[in-house]
Design a protein around this motif. Sequence first.
Motif, PDB file in Angstrom:
ATOM      1  N   MET A 108       2.751  -1.188   4.361  1.00  0.00           N
ATOM      2  CA  MET A 108       2.260   0.151   4.051  1.00  0.00           C
ATOM      3  C   MET A 108       3.459   1.060   3.923  1.00  0.00           C
ATOM      4  N   VAL A 109       3.664   1.658   2.762  1.00  0.00           N
ATOM      5  CA  VAL A 109       4.710   2.673   2.600  1.00  0.00           C
ATOM      6  C   VAL A 109       4.015   4.021   2.762  1.00  0.00           C
ATOM      7  N   VAL A 110       4.320   4.687   3.877  1.00  0.00           N
ATOM      8  CA  VAL A 110       3.591   5.899   4.239  1.00  0.00           C
ATOM      9  C   VAL A 110       4.558   7.077   4.168  1.00  0.00           C
ATOM     10  N   ALA A 111       4.320   8.010   3.230  1.00  0.00           N
ATOM     11  CA  ALA A 111       5.254   9.127   3.058  1.00  0.00           C
ATOM     12  C   ALA A 111       4.575  10.450   3.396  1.00  0.00           C
ATOM     13  N   GLN A 112       5.166  11.191   4.320  1.00  0.00           N
ATOM     14  CA  GLN A 112       4.628  12.511   4.741  1.00  0.00           C
ATOM     15  C   GLN A 112       3.116  12.453   4.952  1.00  0.00           C
ATOM     16  N   PRO A 113       2.622  11.537   5.816  1.00  0.00           N
ATOM     17  CA  PRO A 113       1.167  11.335   5.875  1.00  0.00           C
ATOM     18  C   PRO A 113       0.421  12.542   6.397  1.00  0.00           C
ATOM     19  N   THR A 114       1.097  13.420   7.135  1.00  0.00           N
ATOM     20  CA  THR A 114       0.368  14.544   7.727  1.00  0.00           C
ATOM     21  C   THR A 114       0.927  15.885   7.274  1.00  0.00           C
ATOM     22  N   ARG A 115       1.685  15.885   6.182  1.00  0.00           N
ATOM     23  CA  ARG A 115       2.262  17.151   5.709  1.00  0.00           C
ATOM     24  C   ARG A 115       1.146  18.152   5.437  1.00  0.00           C
ATOM     25  N   GLY A 116       1.265  19.317   6.064  1.00  0.00           N
ATOM     26  CA  GLY A 116       0.266  20.343   5.826  1.00  0.00           C
ATOM     27  C   GLY A 116      -1.067  20.101   6.493  1.00  0.00           C
ATOM     28  N   LEU A 117      -1.129  19.154   7.437  1.00  0.00           N
ATOM     29  CA  LEU A 117      -2.411  18.913   8.111  1.00  0.00           C
ATOM     30  C   LEU A 117      -2.401  19.511   9.513  1.00  0.00           C
ATOM     31  N   ASP A 118      -3.607  19.682  10.065  1.00  0.00           N
ATOM     32  CA  ASP A 118      -3.739  20.298  11.380  1.00  0.00           C
ATOM     33  C   ASP A 118      -3.835  19.232  12.473  1.00  0.00           C
TER      34      ASP A 118
ATOM     35  N   GLY B 226       0.872  -1.175   0.000  1.00  0.00           N
ATOM     36  CA  GLY B 226       0.000   0.000   0.000  1.00  0.00           C
ATOM     37  C   GLY B 226       0.906   1.220   0.000  1.00  0.00           C
ATOM     38  N   HIS B 227       0.457   2.327  -0.588  1.00  0.00           N
ATOM     39  CA  HIS B 227       1.339   3.489  -0.714  1.00  0.00           C
ATOM     40  C   HIS B 227       0.558   4.777  -0.456  1.00  0.00           C
ATOM     41  N   ILE B 228       0.961   5.493   0.569  1.00  0.00           N
ATOM     42  CA  ILE B 228       0.420   6.836   0.796  1.00  0.00           C
ATOM     43  C   ILE B 228       1.525   7.781   0.336  1.00  0.00           C
ATOM     44  N   PRO B 229       1.386   8.391  -0.864  1.00  0.00           N
ATOM     45  CA  PRO B 229       2.516   9.083  -1.475  1.00  0.00           C
ATOM     46  C   PRO B 229       2.784  10.454  -0.875  1.00  0.00           C
ATOM     47  N   GLU B 230       4.039  10.934  -1.036  1.00  0.00           N
ATOM     48  CA  GLU B 230       4.366  12.229  -0.431  1.00  0.00           C
ATOM     49  C   GLU B 230       3.716  13.376  -1.197  1.00  0.00           C
ATOM     50  N   ASP B 231       3.504  13.191  -2.505  1.00  0.00           N
ATOM     51  CA  ASP B 231       2.830  14.233  -3.276  1.00  0.00           C
ATOM     52  C   ASP B 231       1.431  13.746  -3.607  1.00  0.00           C
TER      53      ASP B 231
END
Length: 508
Positions: free
Chosen positions: A424-434, A335-340
């Motif tokens: 799971m490859v998880v990249a910057q999962p919360t970048r820019g989140l509150d 699974g992939h949560i991409p950084e962009d």
Amino acid sequence: MEYIIEMLNIRKEFPGIVANDNITLQLKPQEIHALLGENGAGKSTLMSVLFGLYKPEKGIIKIRGQEVKVSNPNIATELGIGMVHQHFKLIDTFTVTENIILGMEETSGLSIDIKSAAKKIETLSKQYGLRVDPYAKIQDISVGMQQRVEILKMLYRDAEILIFDEPTAVLTPQEIEELMKIMKDLVKEGKSIILITHKLKEIKAVADRCTVIRKGKGIGTVNVAETTKAEMAELMVGREVSFSVEKDEAKVGDVAFKIENLTVKDKRGLDAVKDLSLSVNYGEILGVAGIEGNGQTELIQAITGLAEIESGDILLKGESLKSMPIRKRYSKGIGHIPEDRHKHGLVLDFTLEDNMILQNYYKSPYSQNGILQRNEIRKNSEKLIAEFDVRSGQGSKTLVRSMSGGNQQKAIIAREISNSPDLMVVAQPTRGLDVGAIEYIHKRIIEERDKGRAVMLFSLELDEILNLADRIAVIYGGKIVGIVNAKETNENEIGLMMAGSGGEDTHE
């Protein structure tokens, strides 16, 4: 004159949404004023109104007590307003000086007078403790240094009011500390600063006052010294937020995923990942920490099939993925949560329901005899929207482009987790989140670990890595320079390794 800037009762609408609903922000001279809010709360919109990028439907802007019309960014610059955008606007092949004078070049005779510009830049750089070399090329300096070039760009144009939009997203802990010091120095020298952020720690460290926006409305302005982090978080999200990630001991199983002597080239044909080996076990989160640009992106792309492998191998459950096509990798359990999220996570002009089946659209029940089954697709999407609290204007039918960053991210996470992958490859999962969205996403990642999945977490947020990971591997210059247990390390030790000290064999 009490305020240098007043934005009074600003209203800004976009089709179907009121981004700023009667918001007031007042900045005192020589103050650092934080603008705090969740994703999609309207912070950047409000600053874009101030900087002349958007025209408000209602409300007035006063500068030094005088009402002004800021119809474009050039007028903002003339009024002494400068902005450091989240994504820097610099030309890589130009020097620092060339970037700073772009658009306002002074000539002597027919040639541009670089020398005197560089001298002025050097003077400004010393005055504000920025330590920037005016003749360095942008491509040769660190991200933190590039940000200082953006700051110098504003100072060179005599900006009095400086807007910083999420300035620490790409910095190391040490660079963040230096930036905070620079901000305090700027204020001592007479500047006034608006800081857009959702990081409460930073607000506590530098801001005098803080204006909170929630869902487009102004909730109020507080004195930072008298307000706790928990109180600010509650103002921002509208409920209590827990900052610590609750997790039990990891029940670590066998090796799920293995990287052996991997080398991957970057776009320029240089080795970005160099002979790197690493393994992740079932039931653990392995955090990969590093400053942006040290090979993380290429490593992620090699695992997920977006980049070719030069040499070495990657093995999932003992099977080589090296020459496997992307679709097959997914079906094997990646699974992939991409950084962009825009480039690799979503098709922005598709609906939410279609984005939810991007990997599975050709399988039953979503497709029968090559025909998409709309009812099943919608049922799937409605279940995930409810379970992951994805908010959007028109539910399943919403075009993803119109959603806030936080909700786009939740949609990707919902889709990837629902496929229950082994790795799971998880990249910057919360970048820019509150904080509200972060708390939720962290909880889901821990749940995946507790279901016995292997999680590889790439993040530039050190707090996130320290909070979530069981083990931490630090990457520098395309190599792993050290692996530590998260419980036995701290921000400082990891920060030093991220800067290349602490590991051996980093100076080639």
